[in-house]
Design a protein around this motif. Structure first.
Motif, PDB file in Angstrom:
ATOM      1  N   SER A 246       5.534  21.299  13.032  1.00 52.51           N
ATOM      2  CA  SER A 246       5.031  20.235  13.911  1.00 52.51           C
ATOM      3  C   SER A 246       3.977  19.201  13.536  1.00 52.51           C
ATOM      4  O   SER A 246       4.019  18.101  13.637  1.00 52.51           O
ATOM      5  N   LEU A 247       3.246  19.977  12.491  1.00 58.13           N
ATOM      6  CA  LEU A 247       2.237  18.921  11.726  1.00 58.13           C
ATOM      7  C   LEU A 247       2.865  17.965  11.045  1.00 58.13           C
ATOM      8  O   LEU A 247       2.510  16.729  10.869  1.00 58.13           O
ATOM      9  N   ALA A 248       3.947  18.353  10.163  1.00 58.86           N
ATOM     10  CA  ALA A 248       4.742  17.430   9.356  1.00 58.86           C
ATOM     11  C   ALA A 248       5.322  16.348  10.208  1.00 58.86           C
ATOM     12  O   ALA A 248       5.475  15.398   9.795  1.00 58.86           O
ATOM     13  N   HIS A 249       6.026  16.810  11.509  1.00 58.01           N
ATOM     14  CA  HIS A 249       6.499  15.808  12.253  1.00 58.01           C
ATOM     15  C   HIS A 249       5.479  15.017  12.613  1.00 58.01           C
ATOM     16  O   HIS A 249       5.850  13.502  12.677  1.00 58.01           O
ATOM     17  N   LEU A 250       4.417  15.395  12.941  1.00 57.40           N
ATOM     18  CA  LEU A 250       3.359  14.308  13.537  1.00 57.40           C
ATOM     19  C   LEU A 250       2.760  13.483  12.342  1.00 57.40           C
ATOM     20  O   LEU A 250       2.675  12.226  12.573  1.00 57.40           O
ATOM     21  N   LEU A 251       2.608  13.955  11.421  1.00 57.12           N
ATOM     22  CA  LEU A 251       2.173  13.122  10.054  1.00 57.12           C
ATOM     23  C   LEU A 251       3.001  11.938   9.862  1.00 57.12           C
ATOM     24  O   LEU A 251       2.757  10.868   9.418  1.00 57.12           O
ATOM     25  N   GLY A 252       4.504  12.641   9.759  1.00 53.77           N
ATOM     26  CA  GLY A 252       5.527  11.603   9.512  1.00 53.77           C
ATOM     27  C   GLY A 252       5.523  10.510  10.635  1.00 53.77           C
ATOM     28  O   GLY A 252       5.556   9.173  10.084  1.00 53.77           O
ATOM     29  N   ALA A 253       5.198  10.800  11.814  1.00 47.21           N
ATOM     30  CA  ALA A 253       5.104   9.760  12.927  1.00 47.21           C
ATOM     31  C   ALA A 253       4.133   8.633  12.574  1.00 47.21           C
ATOM     32  O   ALA A 253       3.999   7.514  13.169  1.00 47.21           O
TER      33      ALA A 253
ATOM     34  N   ARG B 179       2.921   8.965   7.318  1.00 46.12           N
ATOM     35  CA  ARG B 179       2.343   9.737   6.016  1.00 46.12           C
ATOM     36  C   ARG B 179       3.645  10.335   5.603  1.00 46.12           C
ATOM     37  O   ARG B 179       4.578  10.683   6.193  1.00 46.12           O
ATOM     38  N   GLU B 180       3.666  10.502   4.155  1.00 45.12           N
ATOM     39  CA  GLU B 180       4.827  10.923   3.580  1.00 45.12           C
ATOM     40  C   GLU B 180       4.630  12.224   3.421  1.00 45.12           C
ATOM     41  O   GLU B 180       3.920  12.975   2.392  1.00 45.12           O
ATOM     42  N   VAL B 181       5.258  13.389   3.806  1.00 42.54           N
ATOM     43  CA  VAL B 181       5.050  14.834   3.858  1.00 42.54           C
ATOM     44  C   VAL B 181       6.053  15.386   2.700  1.00 42.54           C
ATOM     45  O   VAL B 181       7.411  15.085   2.795  1.00 42.54           O
ATOM     46  N   VAL B 182       5.559  15.847   1.725  1.00 42.72           N
ATOM     47  CA  VAL B 182       6.197  15.819   0.279  1.00 42.72           C
ATOM     48  C   VAL B 182       6.714  17.250   0.459  1.00 42.72           C
ATOM     49  O   VAL B 182       7.654  17.703  -0.280  1.00 42.72           O
ATOM     50  N   ALA B 183       5.992  18.178   1.121  1.00 43.13           N
ATOM     51  CA  ALA B 183       6.669  19.532   0.965  1.00 43.13           C
ATOM     52  C   ALA B 183       5.805  20.164   2.240  1.00 43.13           C
ATOM     53  O   ALA B 183       4.794  19.937   2.386  1.00 43.13           O
ATOM     54  N   VAL B 184       6.708  21.058   2.681  1.00 38.91           N
ATOM     55  CA  VAL B 184       6.091  22.194   3.743  1.00 38.91           C
ATOM     56  C   VAL B 184       6.319  23.556   3.312  1.00 38.91           C
ATOM     57  O   VAL B 184       7.490  23.897   3.168  1.00 38.91           O
ATOM     58  N   THR B 185       5.365  24.370   2.930  1.00 38.67           N
ATOM     59  CA  THR B 185       5.583  25.660   2.572  1.00 38.67           C
ATOM     60  C   THR B 185       5.004  26.843   3.292  1.00 38.67           C
ATOM     61  O   THR B 185       3.824  26.390   4.068  1.00 38.67           O
ATOM     62  N   HIS B 186       5.196  27.910   3.091  1.00 36.22           N
ATOM     63  CA  HIS B 186       4.722  28.855   4.173  1.00 36.22           C
ATOM     64  C   HIS B 186       4.152  30.034   3.496  1.00 36.22           C
ATOM     65  O   HIS B 186       3.823  31.187   3.879  1.00 36.22           O
ATOM     66  N   HIS B 187       3.825  30.040   2.063  1.00 37.18           N
ATOM     67  CA  HIS B 187       2.809  30.919   1.265  1.00 37.18           C
ATOM     68  C   HIS B 187       2.097  30.187   0.183  1.00 37.18           C
ATOM     69  O   HIS B 187       2.574  29.237  -0.340  1.00 37.18           O
TER      70      HIS B 187
ATOM     71  N   VAL C 218       1.021  -1.196   0.187  1.00 38.89           N
ATOM     72  CA  VAL C 218      -0.106   0.025   0.101  1.00 38.89           C
ATOM     73  C   VAL C 218       0.905   1.352  -0.096  1.00 38.89           C
ATOM     74  O   VAL C 218       1.794   1.252   0.814  1.00 38.89           O
ATOM     75  N   ALA C 219       0.612   2.276  -0.903  1.00 32.62           N
ATOM     76  CA  ALA C 219       1.240   3.274  -1.225  1.00 32.62           C
ATOM     77  C   ALA C 219       0.911   4.159   0.118  1.00 32.62           C
ATOM     78  O   ALA C 219      -0.118   4.244   0.560  1.00 32.62           O
ATOM     79  N   ALA C 220       1.977   4.988   0.687  1.00 31.98           N
ATOM     80  CA  ALA C 220       1.883   5.999   1.692  1.00 31.98           C
ATOM     81  C   ALA C 220       1.115   7.392   1.103  1.00 31.98           C
ATOM     82  O   ALA C 220       1.298   7.611  -0.029  1.00 31.98           O
ATOM     83  N   MET C 221       0.136   7.776   1.980  1.00 28.90           N
ATOM     84  CA  MET C 221      -0.594   9.124   1.537  1.00 28.90           C
ATOM     85  C   MET C 221       0.495  10.274   1.360  1.00 28.90           C
ATOM     86  O   MET C 221       1.270  10.425   2.433  1.00 28.90           O
ATOM     87  N   ARG C 222       0.644  10.964   0.540  1.00 30.84           N
ATOM     88  CA  ARG C 222       1.465  11.965   0.112  1.00 30.84           C
ATOM     89  C   ARG C 222       0.784  13.251   0.675  1.00 30.84           C
ATOM     90  O   ARG C 222      -0.245  13.666   0.009  1.00 30.84           O
ATOM     91  N   VAL C 223       1.506  13.869   1.592  1.00 30.37           N
ATOM     92  CA  VAL C 223       0.790  15.230   1.974  1.00 30.37           C
ATOM     93  C   VAL C 223       1.592  16.471   1.805  1.00 30.37           C
ATOM     94  O   VAL C 223       2.733  16.482   1.902  1.00 30.37           O
ATOM     95  N   LEU C 224       0.907  17.769   1.562  1.00 31.23           N
ATOM     96  CA  LEU C 224       1.442  18.861   1.352  1.00 31.23           C
ATOM     97  C   LEU C 224       0.887  19.657   2.391  1.00 31.23           C
ATOM     98  O   LEU C 224      -0.307  19.659   2.326  1.00 31.23           O
ATOM     99  N   ILE C 225       1.619  20.569   3.130  1.00 26.34           N
ATOM    100  CA  ILE C 225       1.241  21.365   4.251  1.00 26.34           C
ATOM    101  C   ILE C 225       1.534  22.905   3.614  1.00 26.34           C
ATOM    102  O   ILE C 225       2.907  23.212   3.410  1.00 26.34           O
ATOM    103  N   CYS C 226       0.641  23.686   4.013  1.00 28.92           N
ATOM    104  CA  CYS C 226       1.203  25.185   3.637  1.00 28.92           C
ATOM    105  C   CYS C 226       0.436  25.880   4.867  1.00 28.92           C
ATOM    106  O   CYS C 226      -0.670  25.910   5.025  1.00 28.92           O
TER     107      CYS C 226
END
Length: 79
Positions: A36-43, A46-54, A19-27
């Motif tokens: 923090s959300l990226a860290h939690l999702l990684g735990a 979940r595969e966090v592919v990007a964290v952006t701030h804009h 089963v493929a991991a869910m790929r997540v982008l956080i902005c």
């Protein structure tokens, strides 16, 4: 306020049967929250592919990454 997570959705199976991991982008413009959300999702495997701030950064990331879920803040600083 934190809410209980919804039951996990089954991800699409890959061709090798796993089963493929869910790929997540956080902005979010709140850097500590986004990281923090990226860290939690990684735990949670979940595969966090990007964290952006804009939002412009999120659009650029979406053009270059395959993403299953985008978590987007709807109110950015002074914008």
């Amino acid at each position: 306020m934190l809410r209980a997570a919804a039951p996990a959705r089954r991800a699409s199976p890959r061709t090798d049967g796993r089963v493929a991991a869910m790929r997540v982008l956080i902005c979010d413009d709140h850097i500590v929250f986004a990281e923090s959300l990226a860290h939690l999702l990684g735990a949670m495997n979940r595969e966090v592919v990007a964290v952006t701030h804009h939002p412009n950064q999120a659009v650029t990331a979406l053009r270059h990454q395959r993403v299953d879920v985008c978590i987007l803040d709807v109110v950015f600083g002074s914008e």
